[in-house]
Design an enzyme around this catalytic site. Structure first.
Site: not given
Ligand code: FE
Ligand code: ZN
Length: 241
Positions: A56, A58, A60-61, A114, A133
């Site tokens: 996804h 985000h 941090d990904h 999410h 997540d």
């Molecule tokens: Fe995350």
């Molecule tokens: Zn996430």
């Protein structure tokens, strides 16, 4: 040779995952929380990164996508439904697609909740799933973009997989999830056992990931919610916890 998986901490509580097929030499990183650490870990293993598989959008990904692609020229595969938010994406995938790593194949599941385009990668033959997540040990992802019924659909889908399927979640959230989970099911013996084991692991600084589908069915309040409505209530209570 089995599918090789290397897992390591990244950022404050993310996990990095490398998957490797020794026959073809292909290596994928599942998401890119930390480009430098991911490239160091691949080098240490003697593996050359060939792919990024994003779950996804985000940061941090996907935050390391550009740096890894610039350095190594990897192919980036990610969710069709949020492709415009995935830096450097080359190949878009969604429900019903399969992605290959050498002789191994992962099925792609749409698991919106999410985020609306979130996907999971399931190596059915190896009984391994990367859930990003969506599902956590004793928890589920926050509903940033989707609805309780979408998350409940994802939980049911995961619950239908073989119980011994290893679940690679993208964060080490287990003990904080545990503190909330006991407020939902204070008398669930499987949950209490699960928490004991998780605490012992964390005391030794060991990861609680991967978990298994069977362990989550027995102890995770979101997997056990029973309905979208109940999952929504539990999720709201967790957000306020
Ligand atoms: Fe995350
Ligand atoms: Zn996430």
């Amino acid at each position: 040779m089995p599918l090789l998986i290397k897992m390591f901490p990244c950022l404050s509580d993310n996990y990095g995952f490398l998957v490797h097929d020794s026959e073809s030499g292909q290596t994928a990183t599942i998401d890119t929380p930390d480009a430098g650490e991911i490239m160091r870990q691949a080098e240490r293993a003697g593996w050359t990164l060939t792919h990024i598989w994003n779950t996804h959008h985000h940061w941090d990904h996907t935050g390391g996508n550009a740096a890894i692609k610039d350095a190594l020229g990897v192919t980036i595969i990610g969710p069709k439904a949020e492709a415009e938010k995935i830096p450097g994406i080359d190949v878009t995938v969604g429900e019903g697609d399969a992605v290959r790593l050498g002789k191994y194949e992962a099925k792609v599941y749409d698991t919106p909740a999410h985020t609306l385009g979130h996907i999971a990668y399931h190596f059915a033959g190896e009984r391994v799933i990367f859930v990003g997540d969506t599902l956590f040990a004793l928890g589920c992802g926050r509903l940033f973009e989707g609805t309780p019924s979408q998350m409940w659909a994802a939980m049911q889908r995961f619950a239908a997989l073989p119980a011994d399927t290893k679940v690679y979640c993208a964060h080490e959230y287990t003990l904080s999830n545990a503190a909330f989970a006991v407020t939902v099911e204070p008398d669930n013996p499987d949950l209490l056992d699960y928490i004991k084991t998780a605490k012992a692991k964390r005391d030794k600084n060991e990861p609680t990931v991967p978990t298994t589908i069977g362990a989550e069915i027995a102890a995770n309040p979101f997997m056990r919610a029973g309905s979208a409505e109940r999952l929504g209530e539990i999720r709201a209570a967790k957000d306020a916890f």
